[in-house]
Design a protein around this motif. Structure first.
Motif, PDB file in Angstrom:
ATOM      1  N   ILE A   1      43.337  49.534  32.613  1.00  0.00           N
ATOM      2  CA  ILE A   1      41.263  49.745  32.983  1.00  0.00           C
ATOM      3  C   ILE A   1      41.283  49.071  31.917  1.00  0.00           C
ATOM      4  O   ILE A   1      41.933  49.178  30.730  1.00  0.00           O
ATOM      5  CB  ILE A   1      41.261  50.885  32.967  1.00  0.00           C
ATOM      6  CG1 ILE A   1      41.129  51.853  34.124  1.00  0.00           C
ATOM      7  CG2 ILE A   1      39.032  51.099  33.091  1.00  0.00           C
ATOM      8  CD1 ILE A   1      41.357  53.050  34.724  1.00  0.00           C
ATOM      9  N   ARG A   2      40.245  47.927  31.810  1.00  0.00           N
ATOM     10  CA  ARG A   2      39.320  46.909  30.677  1.00  0.00           C
ATOM     11  C   ARG A   2      38.998  47.548  29.732  1.00  0.00           C
ATOM     12  O   ARG A   2      37.961  49.162  30.409  1.00  0.00           O
ATOM     13  CB  ARG A   2      38.490  45.720  31.001  1.00  0.00           C
ATOM     14  CG  ARG A   2      39.316  44.682  32.059  1.00  0.00           C
ATOM     15  CD  ARG A   2      38.074  43.614  31.741  1.00  0.00           C
ATOM     16  NE  ARG A   2      39.415  42.747  32.738  1.00  0.00           N
ATOM     17  CZ  ARG A   2      38.849  41.187  33.487  1.00  0.00           C
ATOM     18  NH1 ARG A   2      37.134  41.464  33.594  1.00  0.00           N
ATOM     19  NH2 ARG A   2      39.556  40.580  34.274  1.00  0.00           N
ATOM     20  N   LYS A   3      38.407  47.806  28.387  1.00  0.00           N
ATOM     21  CA  LYS A   3      38.297  48.431  27.401  1.00  0.00           C
ATOM     22  C   LYS A   3      36.582  48.237  27.799  1.00  0.00           C
ATOM     23  O   LYS A   3      36.627  47.070  27.905  1.00  0.00           O
ATOM     24  CB  LYS A   3      38.325  48.420  25.819  1.00  0.00           C
ATOM     25  CG  LYS A   3      39.801  48.842  26.105  1.00  0.00           C
ATOM     26  CD  LYS A   3      40.469  48.203  24.048  1.00  0.00           C
ATOM     27  CE  LYS A   3      41.973  48.650  23.886  1.00  0.00           C
ATOM     28  NZ  LYS A   3      42.384  48.651  22.787  1.00  0.00           N
ATOM     29  N   GLY A   4      35.731  48.847  27.460  1.00  0.00           N
ATOM     30  CA  GLY A   4      34.704  48.387  26.880  1.00  0.00           C
ATOM     31  C   GLY A   4      33.058  49.677  27.140  1.00  0.00           C
ATOM     32  O   GLY A   4      34.214  50.840  27.056  1.00  0.00           O
ATOM     33  N   GLU A   5      32.362  49.670  27.785  1.00  0.00           N
ATOM     34  CA  GLU A   5      30.937  50.664  27.709  1.00  0.00           C
ATOM     35  C   GLU A   5      31.321  51.628  28.588  1.00  0.00           C
ATOM     36  O   GLU A   5      30.042  52.214  29.117  1.00  0.00           O
ATOM     37  CB  GLU A   5      30.223  50.496  26.561  1.00  0.00           C
ATOM     38  CG  GLU A   5      31.208  50.454  25.011  1.00  0.00           C
ATOM     39  CD  GLU A   5      29.909  50.862  24.119  1.00  0.00           C
ATOM     40  OE1 GLU A   5      28.392  50.731  24.700  1.00  0.00           O
ATOM     41  OE2 GLU A   5      30.064  50.348  22.785  1.00  0.00           O
ATOM     42  N   ALA A   6      30.600  50.570  29.828  1.00  0.00           N
ATOM     43  CA  ALA A   6      30.578  49.852  31.642  1.00  0.00           C
ATOM     44  C   ALA A   6      31.154  51.778  31.955  1.00  0.00           C
ATOM     45  O   ALA A   6      32.237  51.623  31.319  1.00  0.00           O
ATOM     46  CB  ALA A   6      30.286  49.490  31.551  1.00  0.00           C
ATOM     47  N   PRO A   7      30.178  52.093  33.040  1.00  0.00           N
ATOM     48  CA  PRO A   7      31.139  53.593  33.872  1.00  0.00           C
ATOM     49  C   PRO A   7      32.342  52.773  34.931  1.00  0.00           C
ATOM     50  O   PRO A   7      32.164  51.336  35.331  1.00  0.00           O
ATOM     51  CB  PRO A   7      30.074  53.753  34.976  1.00  0.00           C
ATOM     52  CG  PRO A   7      28.853  53.496  33.765  1.00  0.00           C
ATOM     53  CD  PRO A   7      28.687  52.307  33.064  1.00  0.00           C
ATOM     54  N   ILE A   8      33.009  52.916  35.116  1.00  0.00           N
ATOM     55  CA  ILE A   8      34.417  52.993  35.840  1.00  0.00           C
ATOM     56  C   ILE A   8      33.989  52.507  37.116  1.00  0.00           C
ATOM     57  O   ILE A   8      33.817  53.959  37.662  1.00  0.00           O
ATOM     58  CB  ILE A   8      35.761  53.448  35.692  1.00  0.00           C
ATOM     59  CG1 ILE A   8      36.064  53.219  33.551  1.00  0.00           C
ATOM     60  CG2 ILE A   8      36.883  53.176  36.775  1.00  0.00           C
ATOM     61  CD1 ILE A   8      36.857  54.115  33.217  1.00  0.00           C
ATOM     62  N   GLU A   9      33.821  51.724  38.340  1.00  0.00           N
ATOM     63  CA  GLU A   9      34.138  51.982  38.838  1.00  0.00           C
ATOM     64  C   GLU A   9      34.731  50.989  40.053  1.00  0.00           C
ATOM     65  O   GLU A   9      34.538  49.898  40.222  1.00  0.00           O
ATOM     66  CB  GLU A   9      31.883  50.982  39.732  1.00  0.00           C
ATOM     67  CG  GLU A   9      31.649  51.356  40.854  1.00  0.00           C
ATOM     68  CD  GLU A   9      31.312  53.152  41.469  1.00  0.00           C
ATOM     69  OE1 GLU A   9      31.483  53.451  42.968  1.00  0.00           O
ATOM     70  OE2 GLU A   9      31.367  53.941  40.466  1.00  0.00           O
ATOM     71  N   ASP A  10      36.209  51.437  40.549  1.00  0.00           N
ATOM     72  CA  ASP A  10      36.750  50.774  41.068  1.00  0.00           C
ATOM     73  C   ASP A  10      37.613  51.632  42.412  1.00  0.00           C
ATOM     74  O   ASP A  10      37.010  52.412  43.018  1.00  0.00           O
ATOM     75  CB  ASP A  10      38.253  50.314  40.167  1.00  0.00           C
ATOM     76  CG  ASP A  10      38.507  49.195  39.908  1.00  0.00           C
ATOM     77  OD1 ASP A  10      38.416  48.670  41.368  1.00  0.00           O
ATOM     78  OD2 ASP A  10      39.137  48.709  39.195  1.00  0.00           O
ATOM     79  N   ASP A  11      38.146  50.766  43.220  1.00  0.00           N
ATOM     80  CA  ASP A  11      38.743  51.792  44.026  1.00  0.00           C
ATOM     81  C   ASP A  11      40.444  51.394  43.814  1.00  0.00           C
ATOM     82  O   ASP A  11      40.903  50.653  43.592  1.00  0.00           O
ATOM     83  CB  ASP A  11      39.006  49.773  45.387  1.00  0.00           C
ATOM     84  CG  ASP A  11      39.739  51.377  46.799  1.00  0.00           C
ATOM     85  OD1 ASP A  11      39.884  52.074  46.916  1.00  0.00           O
ATOM     86  OD2 ASP A  11      39.258  50.721  47.257  1.00  0.00           O
ATOM     87  N   PHE A  12      40.991  52.801  43.490  1.00  0.00           N
ATOM     88  CA  PHE A  12      42.288  53.851  42.914  1.00  0.00           C
ATOM     89  C   PHE A  12      42.571  53.817  44.262  1.00  0.00           C
ATOM     90  O   PHE A  12      43.852  54.688  44.321  1.00  0.00           O
ATOM     91  CB  PHE A  12      42.347  54.515  41.940  1.00  0.00           C
ATOM     92  CG  PHE A  12      41.591  54.235  40.500  1.00  0.00           C
ATOM     93  CD1 PHE A  12      43.064  53.364  39.992  1.00  0.00           C
ATOM     94  CD2 PHE A  12      40.493  53.215  40.534  1.00  0.00           C
ATOM     95  CE1 PHE A  12      42.460  53.352  38.725  1.00  0.00           C
ATOM     96  CE2 PHE A  12      40.207  53.049  39.101  1.00  0.00           C
ATOM     97  CZ  PHE A  12      41.529  52.858  38.265  1.00  0.00           C
ATOM     98  N   GLY A  13      42.433  54.393  45.751  1.00  0.00           N
ATOM     99  CA  GLY A  13      42.461  54.127  46.798  1.00  0.00           C
ATOM    100  C   GLY A  13      42.116  55.591  47.386  1.00  0.00           C
ATOM    101  O   GLY A  13      41.139  56.508  46.572  1.00  0.00           O
ATOM    102  N   ILE A  14      43.138  55.824  48.451  1.00  0.00           N
ATOM    103  CA  ILE A  14      41.950  57.557  48.983  1.00  0.00           C
ATOM    104  C   ILE A  14      43.324  58.486  48.531  1.00  0.00           C
ATOM    105  O   ILE A  14      44.448  58.496  48.151  1.00  0.00           O
ATOM    106  CB  ILE A  14      42.552  57.603  50.344  1.00  0.00           C
ATOM    107  CG1 ILE A  14      43.773  57.171  51.149  1.00  0.00           C
ATOM    108  CG2 ILE A  14      41.661  56.650  50.952  1.00  0.00           C
ATOM    109  CD1 ILE A  14      43.535  57.409  52.451  1.00  0.00           C
ATOM    110  N   THR A  15      42.956  59.606  48.426  1.00  0.00           N
ATOM    111  CA  THR A  15      42.819  60.987  47.753  1.00  0.00           C
ATOM    112  C   THR A  15      42.865  62.222  48.289  1.00  0.00           C
ATOM    113  O   THR A  15      41.543  62.419  48.595  1.00  0.00           O
ATOM    114  CB  THR A  15      43.238  60.412  46.274  1.00  0.00           C
ATOM    115  OG1 THR A  15      44.145  62.411  45.826  1.00  0.00           O
ATOM    116  CG2 THR A  15      41.330  61.458  45.908  1.00  0.00           C
TER     117      THR A  15
END
Length: 298
Positions: free
Chosen positions: A104-118
């Motif tokens: 996960i890159r550093k920064g200040e934006a909300p994280i919105e990615d696809d880490f698969g189902i759970t």
């Protein structure tokens, strides 16, 4: 610090860990810190209590202290990232995930990615309903099932979940860890509707669910697809014997959970399936969308 003071702090820490009352435990941990403020494990334990209480700023502060004193402690780092996420402190969350080796890159934006189902457990302390969700970061997931109305959750809700797995579920031959939900992070856009129908069997109900799905209304057969598990199975890996024994047999009446993007389109699909035979016995909203549907705080 002399040995006597260190022993006193150790004793207070150990006694606090034996207490069932959170307020008493926190008070005793504070006494230990007054004697020895550099106790990373005491800060961690206080942060853990505050996490489960949903007191995110206090959890953040104590886990940050624990990490400052013991930077390599994985549990403190995870709980710091969870608290930072709850507080929408994306810079800290990203820094911690990066330190833990996650891509996960550093920064200040909300994280919105696809880490698969759970699978996530909606109410760990009560009914313990488990639904499937798609992870958008290491501790947030968007619900993809239609939860039962008594849960208070909806399809599309984003939940904040814990980092430690409690049980497993199997899907497609693959085992997935179950994470306990800590809080609603952001309310989704879908209300939950309950349709009660009279059908000729599971295949007939599946045809209705397929028609609803095609109309943009996620639908689930709550009568035959919901499994009731004992606590031991729920927090472990369910076994088929319990599943078969606890699932009720339908009597021709089925309950469907529906999360429609367009209520009118869902009604049209129901009427088309019914074809004037009077098999739709009810269609009611059971969990409305909150007035503040987006940006709801945890």
């Amino acid at each position: 610090m002399n040995k006597a003071d260190r022993r006193r702090a150790d004793t207070l820490h150990e006694r606090a860990g034996e207490l069932d009352d959170d307020a008493q435990a926190l008070a005793m941990y504070r006494q230990a810190l007054e004697i020895d403020p550099r106790r990373a494990d005491t800060h961690y334990n206080m942060g853990l209590i505050y996490k489960y209480q949903g007191r995110w700023q206090e959890s953040f502060d104590h886990n940050r202290q624990a990490v400052a004193l013991d930077p390599n402690d994985e549990a403190s780092n995870w709980n710091l990232a969870i608290a930072a996420t709850a507080l929408r402190d994306w810079r800290t969350a990203r820094e911690v995930w990066n330190r833990l080796g996650l891509a996960i890159r550093k920064g200040e934006a909300p994280i919105e990615d696809d880490f698969g189902i759970t699978p996530v457990r909606l109410d760990p302390d009560d009914r313990g309903e488990v639904v499937w969700a798609r992870r958008i970061d290491p501790v947030r997931a968007r619900i993809e099932n239609v939860p039962l109305p008594e849960s208070g959750f909806r399809r599309g809700d984003v939940v904040l979940h814990d980092g430690a797995a409690v049980g497993h579920r199997v899907s497609g031959g693959k085992s997935y860890p179950v994470f306990n939900v800590l809080a609603l992070f952001e309310a989704g856009p879908y209300a939950t509707w309950l349709a009660e129908v009279s059908a000729d069997g599971v295949a007939d109900v599946k045809a209705l669910c397929d028609a609803l799905d095609a109309a943009g209304a996620a639908a689930e057969d709550w009568t035959t697809n919901v499994r009731t598990l004992c606590k031991q199975c729920s927090e472990g890996t369910p076994h088929d014997v319990h599943d078969r024994r606890l699932v009720a047999e339908p009597d021709g009446r089925y309950r469907l959970g529906i999360a429609p993007a367009d209520v009118a389109a869902a009604k049209k699909a129901l009427h088309a399936w019914d074809a004037g035979r009077g098999r739709v016995l009810g269609f009611d909203c059971v969990v409305p969308v909150p007035a503040k549907a987006h940006g709801a705080g945890a």
